[in-house]
Design a protein around this motif. Structure first.
Motif, PDB file in Angstrom:
ATOM      1  N   THR A 156       0.326  -3.120   8.219  1.00 50.07           N
ATOM      2  CA  THR A 156      -0.779  -2.615   7.406  1.00 50.07           C
ATOM      3  C   THR A 156      -1.833  -3.719   7.214  1.00 50.07           C
ATOM      4  OG1 THR A 156       0.739  -1.128   6.349  1.00 50.07           O
ATOM      5  CG2 THR A 156      -1.329  -1.504   5.205  1.00 50.07           C
TER       6      THR A 156
ATOM      7  N   VAL B 138       5.482  10.614   9.169  1.00 51.83           N
ATOM      8  CA  VAL B 138       4.382   9.848   8.578  1.00 51.83           C
ATOM      9  C   VAL B 138       4.623   9.613   7.084  1.00 51.83           C
ATOM     10  CG1 VAL B 138       1.921   9.979   7.992  1.00 51.83           C
ATOM     11  CG2 VAL B 138       2.666  10.357  10.330  1.00 51.83           C
TER      12      VAL B 138
ATOM     13  N   SER C   5       6.649   8.476   4.230  1.00 49.34           N
ATOM     14  CA  SER C   5       7.772   7.536   4.189  1.00 49.34           C
ATOM     15  C   SER C   5       8.886   8.025   3.253  1.00 49.34           C
ATOM     16  CB  SER C   5       7.234   6.192   3.698  1.00 49.34           C
ATOM     17  OG  SER C   5       8.240   5.233   3.740  1.00 49.34           O
TER      18      SER C   5
ATOM     19  N   CYS D 242       0.857  -1.196   0.000  1.00 53.31           N
ATOM     20  CA  CYS D 242       0.000   0.000   0.000  1.00 53.31           C
ATOM     21  C   CYS D 242       0.893   1.246   0.000  1.00 53.31           C
ATOM     22  CB  CYS D 242      -0.850   0.066   1.268  1.00 53.31           C
ATOM     23  SG  CYS D 242      -1.877  -1.367   1.539  1.00 53.31           S
ATOM     24  N   GLY D 243       0.336   2.340  -0.464  1.00 55.31           N
ATOM     25  CA  GLY D 243       0.984   3.650  -0.330  1.00 55.31           C
ATOM     26  C   GLY D 243       2.364   3.685  -0.976  1.00 55.31           C
ATOM     27  N   THR D 244       3.289   4.309  -0.272  1.00 52.30           N
ATOM     28  CA  THR D 244       4.656   4.434  -0.783  1.00 52.30           C
ATOM     29  C   THR D 244       5.271   3.065  -1.060  1.00 52.30           C
ATOM     30  OG1 THR D 244       5.082   6.577   0.210  1.00 52.30           O
ATOM     31  CG2 THR D 244       6.975   5.132  -0.027  1.00 52.30           C
TER      32      THR D 244
ATOM     33  N   VAL E 186      -1.295   1.789   9.206  1.00 53.95           N
ATOM     34  CA  VAL E 186      -2.735   1.727   8.946  1.00 53.95           C
ATOM     35  C   VAL E 186      -3.249   0.326   9.273  1.00 53.95           C
ATOM     36  CG1 VAL E 186      -4.538   2.116   7.217  1.00 53.95           C
ATOM     37  CG2 VAL E 186      -2.531   3.568   7.273  1.00 53.95           C
TER      38      VAL E 186
ATOM     39  N   LEU F 279       5.527  -5.827   0.729  1.00 52.15           N
ATOM     40  CA  LEU F 279       6.418  -4.710   1.067  1.00 52.15           C
ATOM     41  C   LEU F 279       5.694  -3.869   2.098  1.00 52.15           C
ATOM     42  CD1 LEU F 279       7.605  -3.290  -2.373  1.00 52.15           C
ATOM     43  CD2 LEU F 279       8.938  -4.618  -0.757  1.00 52.15           C
ATOM     44  N   SER F 280       6.329  -3.645   3.246  1.00 49.49           N
ATOM     45  CA  SER F 280       5.669  -2.848   4.270  1.00 49.49           C
ATOM     46  C   SER F 280       6.681  -2.289   5.247  1.00 49.49           C
ATOM     47  CB  SER F 280       4.644  -3.700   5.019  1.00 49.49           C
ATOM     48  OG  SER F 280       4.052  -2.967   6.045  1.00 49.49           O
ATOM     49  N   GLN F 281       6.664  -0.989   5.419  1.00 49.39           N
ATOM     50  CA  GLN F 281       7.531  -0.370   6.417  1.00 49.39           C
ATOM     51  C   GLN F 281       7.153  -0.893   7.792  1.00 49.39           C
ATOM     52  OE1 GLN F 281       8.958   1.593   9.481  1.00 49.39           O
ATOM     53  NE2 GLN F 281       6.840   2.222   9.097  1.00 49.39           N
ATOM     54  N   SER F 282       5.883  -0.723   8.145  1.00 48.35           N
ATOM     55  CA  SER F 282       5.434  -1.029   9.504  1.00 48.35           C
ATOM     56  C   SER F 282       5.307  -2.524   9.767  1.00 48.35           C
ATOM     57  CB  SER F 282       4.067  -0.391   9.746  1.00 48.35           C
ATOM     58  OG  SER F 282       3.113  -0.953   8.855  1.00 48.35           O
ATOM     59  N   GLY F 283       5.027  -3.277   8.714  1.00 44.88           N
ATOM     60  CA  GLY F 283       4.746  -4.698   8.909  1.00 44.88           C
ATOM     61  C   GLY F 283       3.395  -4.925   9.562  1.00 44.88           C
TER      62      GLY F 283
ATOM     63  N   GLN G  55      13.455  -0.177   0.852  1.00 43.06           N
ATOM     64  CA  GLN G  55      12.744  -1.210   0.085  1.00 43.06           C
ATOM     65  C   GLN G  55      13.380  -1.377  -1.290  1.00 43.06           C
ATOM     66  OE1 GLN G  55       8.923   0.648   0.383  1.00 43.06           O
ATOM     67  NE2 GLN G  55       8.283  -0.579   2.129  1.00 43.06           N
TER      68      GLN G  55
ATOM     69  N   GLU H  66       0.714  14.496   0.471  1.00 46.62           N
ATOM     70  CA  GLU H  66       0.639  14.088   1.874  1.00 46.62           C
ATOM     71  C   GLU H  66       0.977  15.213   2.837  1.00 46.62           C
ATOM     72  OE1 GLU H  66       2.010   9.551   2.601  1.00 46.62           O
ATOM     73  OE2 GLU H  66       3.513  10.799   1.663  1.00 46.62           O
TER      74      GLU H  66
ATOM     75  N   ALA I  48      -2.024   8.541   9.002  1.00 46.86           N
ATOM     76  CA  ALA I  48      -1.416   7.795  10.109  1.00 46.86           C
ATOM     77  C   ALA I  48      -0.267   6.986   9.545  1.00 46.86           C
ATOM     78  CB  ALA I  48      -2.435   6.874  10.748  1.00 46.86           C
ATOM     79  N   LYS I  49       0.668   6.696  10.397  1.00 50.64           N
ATOM     80  CA  LYS I  49       1.876   6.002   9.953  1.00 50.64           C
ATOM     81  C   LYS I  49       1.609   4.529   9.682  1.00 50.64           C
ATOM     82  CE  LYS I  49       6.242   5.782   9.199  1.00 50.64           C
ATOM     83  NZ  LYS I  49       6.591   6.340   7.881  1.00 50.64           N
TER      84      LYS I  49
HETATM   85  C1  G6P Z   1       0.396   4.750   5.388  1.00 47.97           C
HETATM   86  C2  G6P Z   1       1.642   5.586   5.549  1.00 47.97           C
HETATM   87  C3  G6P Z   1       2.472   5.514   4.276  1.00 47.97           C
HETATM   88  C4  G6P Z   1       2.780   4.078   3.917  1.00 47.97           C
HETATM   89  C5  G6P Z   1       1.514   3.220   3.847  1.00 47.97           C
HETATM   90  C6  G6P Z   1       1.853   1.738   3.781  1.00 47.97           C
HETATM   91  O1  G6P Z   1      -0.442   5.320   4.443  1.00 47.97           O
HETATM   92  O2  G6P Z   1       1.303   6.925   5.836  1.00 47.97           O
HETATM   93  O3  G6P Z   1       3.678   6.220   4.447  1.00 47.97           O
HETATM   94  O4  G6P Z   1       3.449   4.019   2.694  1.00 47.97           O
HETATM   95  O5  G6P Z   1       0.716   3.411   5.013  1.00 47.97           O
HETATM   96  O6  G6P Z   1       2.443   1.370   4.998  1.00 47.97           O
HETATM   97  P1  G6P Z   1       3.471   0.207   5.201  1.00 47.97           P
HETATM   98  O7  G6P Z   1       3.845   0.297   6.653  1.00 47.97           O
HETATM   99  O8  G6P Z   1       2.730  -1.082   4.901  1.00 47.97           O
HETATM  100  O9  G6P Z   1       4.610   0.399   4.301  1.00 47.97           O
END
Ligand code: G6P
Length: 611
Positions: free
Chosen positions: A355, A401, A403, A303-305, A608, A349-353, A410, A491, A605-606
């Motif tokens: 989403t 927030v 990324s 999702c997102g970035t 989601v 692919l996920s920053q937060s792990g 990534q 954003e 939100a950072k």
């Molecule tokens: C939110 C954040 C974005 C991020 C996206 C996916 O929208 O604000 O910066 O790219 O979620 O999040 P993830 O943690 O799965 O990469």
């Protein structure tokens, strides 16, 4: 999404909870609240930032050794004092904080209303605490039993912490599809929705698993599952450092994270690539190398970035490994009955792990027998734990927030993966691959050079800061970067922006171009250069303001563009690493000039964790 903090021990709970909420504010920041147990149950709630809550509580008695706190990102009901968490039960004996969504809340609410319950907020959370109260009253249950019974009635996702005025030396926490971490101190416990508020007190943590319930006293912790079976939790040691959670002299986390990229990219490569010996090692895939080599298809969900990084991954893997790739929005993939075979590899692919949609997409792929692989930043996160295999990007905590460093992290992992699959499949000329490896290792230094252009980017930002719209164009490897540049601007500066493949401009966006429209063109990749020059001509013919990212020494585009940003040349496969940096800086400066909060943009939100 939403930050949760809980404390039980010998210290004053309130300051620990407030500090924790500040650390978690990147998860949600439209309202905040705290409940403290001290003989009585005291509740403080406020719309706005944690600092607004603190100011409103000043001078009030906040003492007590047990408490819970929450910073909210609204799902049910607008941000206001009443909808802020914690929420009381009807009898005001219980208080709850909650992250997630109770999907069957309206059915539960009607049933409770028939029993005489009334509700003061619009939230699903208030309904949940009333359900807990009802079990407690009806069956004379202990808090943990009432929570367990109530959760059996719930459809949806939750991370909750509940306190009971009549049972004041206890916290009860539970999770399903929304993370919760318990920090183990000496005669004290810390609870949080991620480890960032815990790290300054202890590095020993337990990640609560789905449908587990923790019963926490200051000197004991018991974990049961929803079937009331006692669990034997695993204790993890956190490696995160406290400095990683501070701004370190920068004005914002976003700027710090932009500047960290040369180091974070190097960290992502460390021990994984050796140019002299020609090897790439991704520990995570060792066990599955044969399966990856023989895969018929690779599907990237994000999702997102992260989805933008996935698009670049598609270009890389198809280009180098000659393996078909599909890139999917996780939220679409999970609901559209996709074809998934056992010989597919699905990469999240996920920053937060965390989403929610990405997690659900992976669960679906796992059920269908695909190999699932995670490229994740947050160690120990839900996606990292669900996947068969994975590689951390090692970018350190990303707090802004929007990324930035996670995106280039990534890209680093995707480039390594594409090269490794190419080696396994013997799909690319060795000499070329050697050149690409060498150039990848040089990328951090080249990014340092791009960062030196900050003043020039700031000047360009000052020229276009008042534009209500912007268009970003790129071709090939730079097309996803155009999408990412537009997203960054939207954003954090609230300027409407669209990213397009440069050639597609003629099929619509060109109608928007006039002398007021800034058009950011990515022209640092050599493939398609002439075509991009033509696209710039087309924009100029309609008097658009062209800001071009070009390679050092470029002469042709310089003659026609209004502004150029000259960055070091690299191989086309790696062009996004360098072209994205000025775009991050451009949106950063524009947002600052427009008085926006770059770290906490409105409505976002950072992490989601709701669909
Ligand atoms: C939110 C954040 C974005 C991020 C996206 C996916 O929208 O604000 O910066 O790219 O979620 O999040 P993830 O943690 O799965 O990469």
């Amino acid at each position: 999404m939403c930050g949760i903090v809980g404390y039980i021990g010998k210290q004053e709970a309130y300051p620990i909870i407030i500090k924790g909420l500040q650390r978690l504010e990147y998860r949600g920041y439209d309202s905040a609240g705290v409940a403290i147990l001290d003989g009585d149950l005291k509740m403080f709630k406020k719309k706005g930032k944690v600092s607004d809550l603190e100011a409103s509580v000043k001078g009030l008695n906040t003492s007590g050794n047990v408490g819970i706190g929450h910073t909210r990102w609204a799902t049910h009901g607008p941000p206001n004092d009443v909808n802020a968490h914690p929420h009381y039960s009807h009898n005001q004996r219980l208080a709850i904080i909650h992250n997630g969504i109770i999907e069957n809340y309206s059915t539960l609410k009607s049933a409770l209303e028939n029993l005489g319950h009334t509700f003061i907020s619009d939230t699903d959370t208030e309904v949940l605490v009333h359900v807990i109260e009802e079990f407690q009253k009806r069956d004379g249950l202990k808090l943990e039993e009432a929570v367990r019974k109530a959760l059996k009635r719930v459809i949806g996702a939750y991370a909750i912490v509940v306190v009971d005025k009549e049972d004041p030396n206890k916290l009860v926490a539970a999770r399903k599809a929304s993370p919760l971490v318990i920090g183990l101190g000496k005669d004290e416990f810390f609870i949080a929705s991620d480890a960032t508020p815990i790290i300054e007190y202890t590095n020993r943590v337990i990640y609560l698993q789905d449908e587990e319930i923790a019963i926490i006293h200051h000197n004991s912790l018991e974990i049961i599952n929803i079937e009331n079976e006692v669990q034997d939790p695993e204790i993890h040691e956190l490696e995160m450092k406290l400095e990683a959670l501070e701004k370190g002299g920068y004005d914002s986390f976003m700027l710090k994270e932009i500047y960290q990229q040369p180091d974070t990219i190097a960290d992502g490569m460390r021990g994984r690539i050796n140019v002299e010996e020609g090897w790439i090692k991704l520990g995570g895939i060792n066990e599955f190398q044969e399966r990856i080599k023989k895969a018929k298809r690779l599907i990237i969900v994000a999702c997102g970035t992260s989805w933008h990084a996935g698009l670049i991954g598609e270009y890389l893997v198809e280009d180098l490994a000659r393996l078909p790739v599909e890139v999917e929005y996780a939220s679409e993939f999970r609901y559209r009955n996709p074809v998934i075979n056992e010989d597919d590899v699905v990469i999240a692919l996920s920053q937060s792990g965390e989403t929610a949609d990405t997690l659900a997409a992976l669960e679906l792929a796992k059920d269908k027998g695909a190999l699932i692989y995670g490229i994740v930043n947050v160690v120990g996160s839900s996606i990292a734990r669900l996947t068969h295999a994975g590689s951390y990007i090692h970018a350190g905590p990303e707090i802004g927030v929007a990324s930035t460093k996670a995106f280039t992290g990534q890209l680093t992992l995707l480039t390594l993966l594409a090269m490794r699959i190419a080696q396994l499949r013997d799909s690319v000329d060795k000499e070329f691959l050697g050149k690409l490896m060498k150039e990848l290792v040089n990328i951090p230094d080249k990014i340092r050079q791009v960062l030196e252009l900050n003043e020039k980017v700031r000047y360009i930002a000052s020229e276009i800061q008042d534009s209500p719209n912007a268009i970003y164009l790129g071709r090939g490897y730079n097309f996803p970067v155009a999408l990412e540049g537009a997203l960054k601007l939207k954003e954090i500066s609230y300027i409407h922006a669209e990213g397009y493949p440069a050639a597609e401009m003629k099929h619509g966006p060109i109608a928007l171009i006039d002398e007021k429209m800034p058009v950011v063109v990515l022209a640092n990749n050599t493939n398609n250069y002439d075509k991009v020059v033509s696209n710039i001509q087309e924009v100029k013919a309609r008097k658009g303001i062209v800001i071009a990212i070009v390679n050092e020494g470029d002469t042709e585009i310089k003659k026609i563009a209004d502004y150029t940003i000259e960055i070091p040349a690299t191989m086309d496969e790696l062009a996004p690493f360098l072209s994205v940096i000025p775009l991050q800086l451009l949106s950063y400066h524009i947002a600052i000039m427009r008085g926006c909060n770059v770290d906490q943009p409105r409505n976002l939100a950072k992490s989601v964790t709701v669909e």
